[in-house]
Design a protein around this motif. Sequence first.
Motif, mmCIF file in Angstrom:
data_model
loop_
_atom_site.group_PDB
_atom_site.id
_atom_site.type_symbol
_atom_site.label_atom_id
_atom_site.label_comp_id
_atom_site.label_asym_id
_atom_site.label_seq_id
_atom_site.Cartn_x
_atom_site.Cartn_y
_atom_site.Cartn_z
ATOM 1 N N TRP A 383 0.826 -1.200 0.000
ATOM 2 C CA TRP A 383 0.000 0.000 0.000
ATOM 3 C C TRP A 383 0.871 1.265 0.000
ATOM 4 N N ALA A 384 1.975 1.205 0.739
ATOM 5 C CA ALA A 384 2.884 2.351 0.759
ATOM 6 C C ALA A 384 3.469 2.603 -0.622
ATOM 7 N N ALA A 385 3.877 1.549 -1.312
ATOM 8 C CA ALA A 385 4.470 1.697 -2.642
ATOM 9 C C ALA A 385 3.455 2.224 -3.641
ATOM 10 N N TRP A 386 2.230 1.733 -3.587
ATOM 11 C CA TRP A 386 1.189 2.190 -4.521
ATOM 12 C C TRP A 386 0.827 3.650 -4.260
ATOM 13 N N ALA A 387 0.664 4.008 -2.980
ATOM 14 C CA ALA A 387 0.298 5.385 -2.642
ATOM 15 C C ALA A 387 1.392 6.362 -3.046
ATOM 16 N N ARG A 388 2.618 5.912 -3.015
ATOM 17 C CA ARG A 388 3.748 6.769 -3.363
ATOM 18 C C ARG A 388 3.892 6.936 -4.867
ATOM 19 N N GLY A 389 3.313 6.061 -5.650
ATOM 20 C CA GLY A 389 3.395 6.195 -7.100
ATOM 21 C C GLY A 389 3.906 4.975 -7.827
ATOM 22 N N GLY A 390 4.169 3.887 -7.115
ATOM 23 C CA GLY A 390 4.509 2.612 -7.753
ATOM 24 C C GLY A 390 5.741 2.637 -8.624
ATOM 25 N N GLY A 391 5.665 1.832 -9.695
ATOM 26 C CA GLY A 391 6.811 1.670 -10.578
ATOM 27 C C GLY A 391 7.866 0.744 -10.018
ATOM 28 N N VAL A 392 7.468 -0.176 -9.110
ATOM 29 C CA VAL A 392 8.450 -0.988 -8.406
ATOM 30 C C VAL A 392 8.055 -2.466 -8.350
ATOM 31 N N LEU A 393 9.088 -3.285 -8.231
ATOM 32 C CA LEU A 393 8.952 -4.697 -7.881
ATOM 33 C C LEU A 393 9.365 -4.828 -6.425
ATOM 34 N N LEU A 394 8.481 -5.346 -5.596
ATOM 35 C CA LEU A 394 8.744 -5.524 -4.169
ATOM 36 C C LEU A 394 9.070 -6.986 -3.897
ATOM 37 N N ASP A 395 10.215 -7.221 -3.325
ATOM 38 C CA ASP A 395 10.709 -8.566 -3.051
ATOM 39 C C ASP A 395 10.652 -8.812 -1.550
ATOM 40 N N VAL A 396 9.692 -9.647 -1.115
ATOM 41 C CA VAL A 396 9.490 -9.943 0.306
ATOM 42 C C VAL A 396 9.585 -11.448 0.512
ATOM 43 N N SER A 397 10.260 -11.875 1.568
ATOM 44 C CA SER A 397 10.373 -13.309 1.835
ATOM 45 C C SER A 397 9.853 -13.644 3.225
ATOM 46 N N LEU A 398 9.331 -14.853 3.367
ATOM 47 C CA LEU A 398 8.902 -15.349 4.673
ATOM 48 C C LEU A 398 10.066 -15.317 5.654
ATOM 49 N N TYR A 399 11.211 -15.804 5.202
ATOM 50 C CA TYR A 399 12.411 -15.827 6.044
ATOM 51 C C TYR A 399 12.805 -14.422 6.473
ATOM 52 N N GLY A 400 12.773 -13.477 5.542
ATOM 53 C CA GLY A 400 13.195 -12.119 5.846
ATOM 54 C C GLY A 400 12.312 -11.436 6.857
ATOM 55 N N VAL A 401 11.003 -11.625 6.752
ATOM 56 C CA VAL A 401 10.085 -10.974 7.688
ATOM 57 C C VAL A 401 10.276 -11.516 9.099
ATOM 58 N N VAL A 402 10.366 -12.835 9.247
ATOM 59 C CA VAL A 402 10.559 -13.398 10.587
ATOM 60 C C VAL A 402 11.911 -12.973 11.150
ATOM 61 N N SER A 403 12.939 -12.977 10.324
ATOM 62 C CA SER A 403 14.265 -12.545 10.779
ATOM 63 C C SER A 403 14.225 -11.097 11.255
ATOM 64 N N HIS A 404 13.512 -10.263 10.549
ATOM 65 C CA HIS A 404 13.379 -8.860 10.929
ATOM 66 C C HIS A 404 12.659 -8.726 12.268
ATOM 67 N N CYS A 405 11.608 -9.531 12.470
ATOM 68 C CA CYS A 405 10.887 -9.485 13.741
ATOM 69 C C CYS A 405 11.761 -9.959 14.898
ATOM 70 N N ILE A 406 12.570 -10.975 14.653
ATOM 71 C CA ILE A 406 13.498 -11.433 15.687
ATOM 72 C C ILE A 406 14.485 -10.327 16.018
ATOM 73 N N ALA A 407 15.044 -9.699 14.995
ATOM 74 C CA ALA A 407 16.031 -8.644 15.204
ATOM 75 C C ALA A 407 15.451 -7.472 15.977
ATOM 76 N N ALA A 408 14.151 -7.227 15.818
ATOM 77 C CA ALA A 408 13.515 -6.118 16.533
ATOM 78 C C ALA A 408 13.521 -6.333 18.037
ATOM 79 N N GLY A 409 13.724 -7.574 18.480
ATOM 80 C CA GLY A 409 13.683 -7.868 19.900
ATOM 81 C C GLY A 409 15.024 -7.893 20.584
#
Length: 455
Positions: A383-409
């Motif tokens: 939603w952030a990318a679309w509201a900003r004007g798009g033109g992008v490929l967003l690369d998100v991984s299951l591993y990356g999101v969980v790793s990021h949440c772990i790092a936040a702690g």
Amino acid sequence: MDFYPLCEHELQQPAQCNGIMTVTPSQYARDLLGELGLNESQGTPEDSRNETFLWAASGAQLLTGEREGPPLAAPAPLATCAQGAWLALCQLSKGGVAHDFPAYKLLGERAALLNLQRQGKISAGGACRLLNCMDGQLALSLTREADWQLLPAWLEQDADSWDTIAPALLERSCEDLITRAHLLGLAAAPSSPPADLREWFNTIRLAPEKSPLHNQPLVIDLSSLWAGPLCTQILGQLGARVIKVESTTRPDGARYGPPPFFDLLNTNKQSVALDLATTQGQWQLSELLRHADIIVESSRPRALEQMGIRAHDIVRERDGRVWLSITGYGRTAPARDWIAYGDDAGVAAGLSWLLREATGSDVFCGDAIADPLTGIHAALLTWAAWARGGGVLLDVSLYGVVSHCIAAGWQDEHQGIATSSIVTAGSPHARSASSPAPALGSGTTAVLGQLGIGL
């Protein structure tokens, strides 16, 4: 869609656990908005609840631990991150979603509908197991009949049950087993310490930004199972029109599971079914994608590339378009072709390792925990990318999101988040679908006709 009730006391828990100050949902929301390069953090709804309380209230704690043992607290601020990502989405969308919606309860939603229980080394859903190998431990997911058929090639011996798999692994190194699993298309991951991975997405600029001309983007949803459908459901709540596109011969695997879960994630979407084994079906899919403002998919990149559909080309064709790719480990080779599901991705990120270090138990954390976490984060990013004007490929991984949440702690490089629980674990809860999901292909003729695509 009916939402969970939110009790007043759930908003009043302090952000302190056994003397250790942990990240709060509001703090995590502000951090996320900053990572997205948005100056939206001022005015973020205040939520100072702690992980101990949120994890227990999410229902995910009741899914974590040995079958006959006590439910275990989270080894990372997972429920906090779910709620924080939702608060960031609320702030970004200017109230497009309710700030007091308990997004942390999404972590236990599937378990509530399927009546799942904690099972120690067996995932709550039953398709993934923690298994010992010669020099460590790995998680193996066998979700499809085709996975079982690959076992003899993987192990170089006959294997047709978990009882025959377990002893065979003890004679082989984890690294060799996982390498062979990746080559064959099996979902396997080592149980290892977490990496300090704070960049949970990659944005590839492919076309100029273009301010949206309307507030109802057309979303083509090619995703399946949990993370992608949850993401597009949230986009629908924000006002998007969502068209779910499936293969007539290989539809979303969640259609074969309990209907309440599939209905919950896919109600209020239109259903288009195409024969993607034919030239006509592949052309129809390409034309649908060209009408899209946002494309969401969760397959390995080569699956679409084999049909001549390349994300880079589709995004470049029109300014302002957003393509969201959800994979197990990202789109960069060689990991771009590795398979992952919510349970084994959580293990890969380090959740089971952290639980063993904290409690001595080899167990799974929650139910396919990477899926709901990724679905919420992906919706925010898209939603952030679309509201900003798009033109992008967003690369998100299951591993990356969980790793990021772990790092936040992590408090600092030497100290991790507290894991003791002083709150009674609550049962998982699920929303109620407002209506059944549409039947496979029920909107094909109407959608293709409306968009001027030949049948």
